[in-house]
Design a protein around this motif. Sequence first.
Motif, PDB file in Angstrom:
ATOM      1  N   ARG A  47      35.295  29.113  59.839  1.00 23.95           N
ATOM      2  CA  ARG A  47      36.254  28.037  59.624  1.00 23.95           C
ATOM      3  C   ARG A  47      37.335  28.442  58.632  1.00 23.95           C
ATOM      4  NH1 ARG A  47      34.568  21.967  57.496  1.00 23.95           N
ATOM      5  NH2 ARG A  47      36.628  20.995  57.750  1.00 23.95           N
ATOM      6  N   SER A  48      36.944  29.079  57.535  1.00 19.15           N
ATOM      7  CA  SER A  48      37.902  29.374  56.471  1.00 19.15           C
ATOM      8  C   SER A  48      38.661  30.675  56.712  1.00 19.15           C
ATOM      9  CB  SER A  48      37.181  29.432  55.122  1.00 19.15           C
ATOM     10  OG  SER A  48      36.199  30.452  55.102  1.00 19.15           O
ATOM     11  N   VAL A  49      37.954  31.757  57.010  1.00 20.54           N
ATOM     12  CA  VAL A  49      38.601  33.064  57.145  1.00 20.54           C
ATOM     13  C   VAL A  49      39.453  33.131  58.398  1.00 20.54           C
ATOM     14  CG1 VAL A  49      38.197  35.546  57.394  1.00 20.54           C
ATOM     15  CG2 VAL A  49      36.822  34.213  55.782  1.00 20.54           C
ATOM     16  N   LEU A  57      39.528  35.449  50.643  1.00 20.55           N
ATOM     17  CA  LEU A  57      38.340  34.619  50.767  1.00 20.55           C
ATOM     18  C   LEU A  57      37.072  35.454  50.657  1.00 20.55           C
ATOM     19  CD1 LEU A  57      39.676  32.218  53.516  1.00 20.55           C
ATOM     20  CD2 LEU A  57      39.057  31.607  51.181  1.00 20.55           C
ATOM     21  N   LEU A  58      37.177  36.542  49.890  1.00 18.11           N
ATOM     22  CA  LEU A  58      36.034  37.359  49.482  1.00 18.11           C
ATOM     23  C   LEU A  58      35.331  38.025  50.659  1.00 18.11           C
ATOM     24  CD1 LEU A  58      34.555  34.959  46.782  1.00 18.11           C
ATOM     25  CD2 LEU A  58      36.284  36.728  46.512  1.00 18.11           C
ATOM     26  N   SER A  59      36.121  38.428  51.662  1.00 19.01           N
ATOM     27  CA  SER A  59      35.595  39.208  52.788  1.00 19.01           C
ATOM     28  C   SER A  59      36.389  40.507  52.849  1.00 19.01           C
ATOM     29  CB  SER A  59      35.752  38.423  54.101  1.00 19.01           C
ATOM     30  OG  SER A  59      35.015  37.226  54.056  1.00 19.01           O
ATOM     31  N   PRO A  60      35.984  41.501  52.073  1.00 23.39           N
ATOM     32  CA  PRO A  60      36.773  42.733  51.971  1.00 23.39           C
ATOM     33  C   PRO A  60      36.734  43.544  53.258  1.00 23.39           C
ATOM     34  CG  PRO A  60      34.688  42.973  50.828  1.00 23.39           C
ATOM     35  CD  PRO A  60      34.778  41.532  51.240  1.00 23.39           C
ATOM     36  N   VAL A  61      37.747  44.390  53.427  1.00 26.97           N
ATOM     37  CA  VAL A  61      37.816  45.288  54.578  1.00 26.97           C
ATOM     38  C   VAL A  61      36.677  46.289  54.494  1.00 26.97           C
ATOM     39  CG1 VAL A  61      39.187  47.122  55.654  1.00 26.97           C
ATOM     40  CG2 VAL A  61      40.286  45.006  54.891  1.00 26.97           C
ATOM     41  N   LEU A  62      36.034  46.532  55.619  1.00 30.15           N
ATOM     42  CA  LEU A  62      34.905  47.457  55.664  1.00 30.15           C
ATOM     43  C   LEU A  62      35.393  48.903  55.666  1.00 30.15           C
ATOM     44  CD1 LEU A  62      32.778  45.690  58.417  1.00 30.15           C
ATOM     45  CD2 LEU A  62      32.277  45.770  55.972  1.00 30.15           C
ATOM     46  N   PRO A  63      34.691  49.796  54.976  1.00 31.02           N
ATOM     47  CA  PRO A  63      35.039  51.225  55.081  1.00 31.02           C
ATOM     48  C   PRO A  63      34.791  51.701  56.503  1.00 31.02           C
ATOM     49  CG  PRO A  63      32.958  50.922  53.915  1.00 31.02           C
ATOM     50  CD  PRO A  63      33.535  49.563  54.101  1.00 31.02           C
TER      51      PRO A  63
END
Length: 613
Positions: free
Chosen positions: A450-452, A369-375
């Motif tokens: 709601r989505s993630v 859902l276009l929320s990438p893992v943070l470095p």
Amino acid sequence: MRRSIATVSLSGSLADKLTAIGGAGFDGVEIFENDLVSSRMSPEDVRHRAAGLGLAVELYQPLRDFEAVPPALLERNLRRAEHKFAVMRRLGATRLLVCSTVSPDSVDDDELAAEQLRTLAERAAQHGIQIAYEALAWGRHVSDYLHSWRIVRMADHPNLGLCLDSFHILSRDADPYAIETIPGEKIFFLQLADAPTLPMDVLYWSRHYRCFPGQGDLDLPGFTAHVLRAGYDGPLSLEIFNDIFRQAAGMRTALDAMRSLAFLEETVGERLGGSAASLAPPPPPVVPTGFAFVELAVPSTAAPGEQLSSLGFVRTGVHAGKPVELWEQGGARILLNTGSPESEDGPALGAIGLESPDPAASVKRAEALLSPVLPRTRGPRDAPLDAVAAPDGTELFFCRTRHADHSSWTDDFTEGRRDPAGDAAEITRIDHVALTQPWHHFDEASLFYRSVLGLRPHESLELPDPYGLLRSRAVSTGDGAVRMALNVAYAGGPSRAPDAARQHIALASRDIVATVRRARAAGAAPLPIPDNYYDDLEARHDLGAERHRTLRELGLLYDRDEHGEFLHFYTATSGRVFFEVVQRIGGYRGYGAVNAPIRLAAQHAVPGGARPL
């Protein structure tokens, strides 16, 4: 299914919009006429740029005020249409949106409307173009989709079909079930928009308050399911008119839009079951089961933990490689980080740990859902702990705390000081966290949680404070194990700026009277509440003289709903953060919203009343 969006939904130049839409991963784009007319790019340039970004030009729009007009005006309208056909050939577009007329020159004559639309479709066919006829909710004579379908049937031309727009249909409370009676091949295009429920003129509502699916109150999954059951196999396309999106960064809006479509496909798939093969939903949600921790960035010059100590917390650990302390009471854990740059202006909430049954699956869901893992900088012995960023920048970590089958983040902490007084554990857990959102990220945040995370949205509230209004919307798990209140101050002048950044952590106590007495004994009095509040409370609720005296004496606030009662108090603000201690009696489900104006007024009245954490 293909995913598309109208250029009118984003801010910026047409070139910027196309770049953002392609970068977000869309398959197609609707070119809004005003965007093209105001652009220095030629239609050929637009076609080539879109193709280079992997975008098909799905639709050109709109042709307005065409049908049911006198003969002389029809000729002028056909001339306009021929010019648009020429532009569309250069764009590579094969569908033209025609809105039902609002012209005072038109007449209420379905046969005439059908005849003239048939003429238009015949002209369009010569250019390989389809006409998608849309019933505007405010159309002069045609404002209902079944009416537009009747006219399309009467015209009976293969190049004339319908454009169905969720807002125009659902804003009129029209029943979308009858869409399933329309042959799928006659639904030429589908436009999707959500909206909050607002009692206002539908045209103004449409132009200023449309939002992406999942951000409003319309039943987009049900509507879309009806369209797909009818046999529609074209793109799912977003068409949003919204004052906030017009001012936000185009790429961020495009990513939010793509997230909304992925979430919509998932919810539509649940409605359709086995017949949803054309949809591409993300991995299933992994609903969090509780709060693992909340991390606060605190100045290194402060005396960390003073306010926490007054509430009964004890320091139980120090991170092996970072300037971070772990403070605990019952199941509530607070991390104090003295090494974060965010702490320069005082304590600030920087991260939240969420208990996940499967942290790896939580990460996969977020990434889809276009929320990438943070470095993240991680020591060689640090527990593997991944985080994503919420729209306001808060880091959300997915954890399993002290589970035998999973490494625990608490293993990174060496044992620290323990105080026997902490064994009383009046505070049992983190009840909820209130996050103040930038005004232009509020709808994005509502969709994100709601989505993630799979949290359920609650009713959106508007709460008065002395300097304007506070908009608030809670999201939670079904069992209330995770509750978050998303707030935004969207009215008021510069004097509101310090308050707009406040965050707060609500701690659940099993004996709030004992907790407040402990805090008072430690010199940390709750936020002062005016006597007028308690006079009014006695008028509203008969709680018995002794109970009213206790509430007034200790500065406790009170609320109730049909499920139970709610007692709470607030600490002074330190930096950007303050604590709330709550006790839910029975099955109370709210957040004490009725008392929020009292809290806001009290905070305004006590400037500089901060204490160190």
